[in-house]
Design a protein around this motif. Sequence first.
Motif, PDB file in Angstrom:
ATOM      1  N   PHE A 194    -100.936 -36.855  17.902  1.00  8.19           N
ATOM      2  CA  PHE A 194    -101.991 -37.853  17.702  1.00  8.19           C
ATOM      3  C   PHE A 194    -102.048 -38.827  18.871  1.00  8.19           C
ATOM      4  CE2 PHE A 194    -102.765 -42.249  16.229  1.00  8.19           C
ATOM      5  CZ  PHE A 194    -104.122 -42.152  15.927  1.00  8.19           C
ATOM      6  N   LEU A 195    -100.871 -39.161  19.427  1.00  3.11           N
ATOM      7  CA  LEU A 195    -100.805 -40.072  20.570  1.00  3.11           C
ATOM      8  C   LEU A 195    -101.098 -39.370  21.894  1.00  3.11           C
ATOM      9  CD1 LEU A 195     -97.625 -42.155  19.636  1.00  3.11           C
ATOM     10  CD2 LEU A 195    -100.016 -42.848  19.404  1.00  3.11           C
ATOM     11  N   ASN A 196    -101.394 -38.062  21.831  1.00  2.88           N
ATOM     12  CA  ASN A 196    -101.681 -37.248  23.021  1.00  2.88           C
ATOM     13  C   ASN A 196    -100.466 -37.037  23.912  1.00  2.88           C
ATOM     14  OD1 ASN A 196    -104.426 -36.949  22.337  1.00  2.88           O
ATOM     15  ND2 ASN A 196    -104.969 -38.859  23.372  1.00  2.88           N
ATOM     16  N   LEU A 197     -99.266 -37.118  23.320  1.00  2.58           N
ATOM     17  CA  LEU A 197     -98.061 -36.933  24.121  1.00  2.58           C
ATOM     18  C   LEU A 197     -97.780 -35.467  24.433  1.00  2.58           C
ATOM     19  CD1 LEU A 197     -95.700 -39.663  22.655  1.00  2.58           C
ATOM     20  CD2 LEU A 197     -96.773 -39.584  24.895  1.00  2.58           C
ATOM     21  N   ASP A 198     -98.620 -34.563  23.930  1.00  2.00           N
ATOM     22  CA  ASP A 198     -98.543 -33.186  24.393  1.00  2.00           C
ATOM     23  C   ASP A 198     -99.374 -32.999  25.655  1.00  2.00           C
ATOM     24  OD1 ASP A 198    -100.889 -33.692  22.991  1.00  2.00           O
ATOM     25  OD2 ASP A 198    -101.113 -31.617  22.342  1.00  2.00           O
ATOM     26  N   ILE A 199    -100.072 -34.065  26.070  1.00  2.00           N
ATOM     27  CA  ILE A 199    -100.893 -34.026  27.286  1.00  2.00           C
ATOM     28  C   ILE A 199    -100.414 -35.068  28.294  1.00  2.00           C
ATOM     29  CG2 ILE A 199    -103.226 -34.347  28.212  1.00  2.00           C
ATOM     30  CD1 ILE A 199    -104.311 -33.449  25.485  1.00  2.00           C
ATOM     31  N   VAL A 200    -100.207 -36.290  27.812  1.00  2.00           N
ATOM     32  CA  VAL A 200     -99.851 -37.410  28.684  1.00  2.00           C
ATOM     33  C   VAL A 200     -98.343 -37.430  28.935  1.00  2.00           C
ATOM     34  CG1 VAL A 200     -99.881 -39.919  28.923  1.00  2.00           C
ATOM     35  CG2 VAL A 200    -101.802 -38.747  27.814  1.00  2.00           C
ATOM     36  N   LYS A 216    -103.044 -45.171  23.975  1.00  2.30           N
ATOM     37  CA  LYS A 216    -103.740 -43.897  23.756  1.00  2.30           C
ATOM     38  C   LYS A 216    -105.198 -44.001  24.183  1.00  2.30           C
ATOM     39  CE  LYS A 216    -105.525 -40.859  20.158  1.00  2.30           C
ATOM     40  NZ  LYS A 216    -105.661 -40.587  18.715  1.00  2.30           N
ATOM     41  N   VAL A 217    -105.846 -45.105  23.797  1.00  4.29           N
ATOM     42  CA  VAL A 217    -107.258 -45.298  24.142  1.00  4.29           C
ATOM     43  C   VAL A 217    -107.428 -45.471  25.652  1.00  4.29           C
ATOM     44  CG1 VAL A 217    -109.248 -46.817  23.860  1.00  4.29           C
ATOM     45  CG2 VAL A 217    -107.791 -46.282  21.892  1.00  4.29           C
ATOM     46  N   LEU A 218    -106.539 -46.261  26.268  1.00  2.00           N
ATOM     47  CA  LEU A 218    -106.652 -46.526  27.705  1.00  2.00           C
ATOM     48  C   LEU A 218    -106.447 -45.277  28.551  1.00  2.00           C
ATOM     49  CD1 LEU A 218    -104.726 -49.936  27.927  1.00  2.00           C
ATOM     50  CD2 LEU A 218    -107.200 -49.576  28.069  1.00  2.00           C
ATOM     51  N   LEU A 219    -105.544 -44.387  28.100  1.00  2.00           N
ATOM     52  CA  LEU A 219    -105.234 -43.192  28.877  1.00  2.00           C
ATOM     53  C   LEU A 219    -106.151 -42.010  28.564  1.00  2.00           C
ATOM     54  CD1 LEU A 219    -101.324 -43.177  28.879  1.00  2.00           C
ATOM     55  CD2 LEU A 219    -102.869 -43.885  30.714  1.00  2.00           C
ATOM     56  N   LYS A 220    -106.946 -42.135  27.509  1.00  2.00           N
ATOM     57  CA  LYS A 220    -107.789 -41.003  27.097  1.00  2.00           C
ATOM     58  C   LYS A 220    -108.698 -40.506  28.213  1.00  2.00           C
ATOM     59  CE  LYS A 220    -110.687 -39.366  23.306  1.00  2.00           C
ATOM     60  NZ  LYS A 220    -111.311 -39.706  22.000  1.00  2.00           N
ATOM     61  N   PHE A 265    -107.200 -35.032  33.639  1.00  2.00           N
ATOM     62  CA  PHE A 265    -106.320 -35.009  34.812  1.00  2.00           C
ATOM     63  C   PHE A 265    -104.911 -34.583  34.421  1.00  2.00           C
ATOM     64  CE2 PHE A 265    -103.084 -37.496  37.127  1.00  2.00           C
ATOM     65  CZ  PHE A 265    -103.201 -36.903  38.380  1.00  2.00           C
ATOM     66  N   PHE A 266    -104.392 -35.154  33.324  1.00  2.00           N
ATOM     67  CA  PHE A 266    -103.042 -34.802  32.887  1.00  2.00           C
ATOM     68  C   PHE A 266    -102.955 -33.338  32.469  1.00  2.00           C
ATOM     69  CE2 PHE A 266    -102.658 -39.506  31.848  1.00  2.00           C
ATOM     70  CZ  PHE A 266    -101.834 -39.766  32.935  1.00  2.00           C
ATOM     71  N   LYS A 267    -104.037 -32.811  31.904  1.00  2.00           N
ATOM     72  CA  LYS A 267    -104.032 -31.402  31.517  1.00  2.00           C
ATOM     73  C   LYS A 267    -103.867 -30.498  32.725  1.00  2.00           C
ATOM     74  CE  LYS A 267    -106.771 -31.620  27.253  1.00  2.00           C
ATOM     75  NZ  LYS A 267    -108.048 -31.255  26.601  1.00  2.00           N
ATOM     76  N   GLU A 268    -104.388 -30.946  33.864  1.00  2.00           N
ATOM     77  CA  GLU A 268    -104.293 -30.142  35.076  1.00  2.00           C
ATOM     78  C   GLU A 268    -102.895 -30.152  35.671  1.00  2.00           C
ATOM     79  OE1 GLU A 268    -106.546 -28.137  36.477  1.00  2.00           O
ATOM     80  OE2 GLU A 268    -107.807 -28.541  34.730  1.00  2.00           O
ATOM     81  N   ILE A 269    -102.159 -31.263  35.470  1.00  2.00           N
ATOM     82  CA  ILE A 269    -100.859 -31.374  36.138  1.00  2.00           C
ATOM     83  C   ILE A 269     -99.687 -31.077  35.213  1.00  2.00           C
ATOM     84  CG2 ILE A 269    -101.745 -33.104  37.723  1.00  2.00           C
ATOM     85  CD1 ILE A 269    -100.188 -35.232  36.158  1.00  2.00           C
ATOM     86  N   ASN A 270     -99.937 -30.947  33.896  1.00  2.00           N
ATOM     87  CA  ASN A 270     -98.789 -30.756  33.012  1.00  2.00           C
ATOM     88  C   ASN A 270     -98.312 -29.315  32.998  1.00  2.00           C
ATOM     89  OD1 ASN A 270    -100.314 -29.255  31.180  1.00  2.00           O
ATOM     90  ND2 ASN A 270    -100.494 -30.894  29.678  1.00  2.00           N
TER      91      ASN A 270
END
Length: 218
Positions: free
Chosen positions: A76-82, A129-133, A138-143
């Motif tokens: 939910f916090l997008n920590l699988d991406i960020v 979460k909102v600020l990094l959304k 970009f994070f999807k490309e580098i993770n």
Amino acid sequence: MTFQEFLHIAFSPVNTVLSVLLGLSVVYWLFTIITGLDIDVGLHSDIDVGADTHLPDGHFHTPDHDPSAWMHFLKFLNLDIVPITYFLTLSLLVTWLGSFYLNYFIPLPTWAGILILFPLFIAGMLLTKVLLKPLNPFFKEINHKGEVSYAFLGREGRLKSSIQDDKIGMMEVFIGSDPMTLMVRSHDGTKLEHGTRVMIVDEDLDKRIYYVQKSMRY
């Protein structure tokens, strides 16, 4: 606000721990920017984790079939991406700012100030979460998920931790000039020491684990 007032509030009993942690975060990022290196936090020889839970690429990997409420919260916090370092640093900054200005405009007893840190931290994570959304693409490309497009079989690198039997460790390989950290196991269970040059001989892409053996090149 004078500098003395700033120091008084920043290092009050309520904010001292937050201020110290924020200071350490600044040192960490300065070190990373200046050296171009990420600090190895020392996940070494006896790592024995479910590879689908988290990996040292800075992300939590949360499989869709995992019923754990904790895993769903991380997703939910997008920590699988960020990357977790980005998320925690910004969450800490937001929490510190909230606590600092709350105590500046509405002075609270120490016990009340400490109690309110918990809802402030939760609010800080949600705001982060909102600020990094907007940066999620970009994070999807580098993770780590993007690394499966590379052919790692046959590549060589050095172990960043010792491995033996079913223990999971880390290996660093270079794609061009870019270093990548992979989760690895010993192919036949043989003990391989930290720093050993190894070759990838097999892989489990579902779990993002690579199997290695000692390189024959010296």
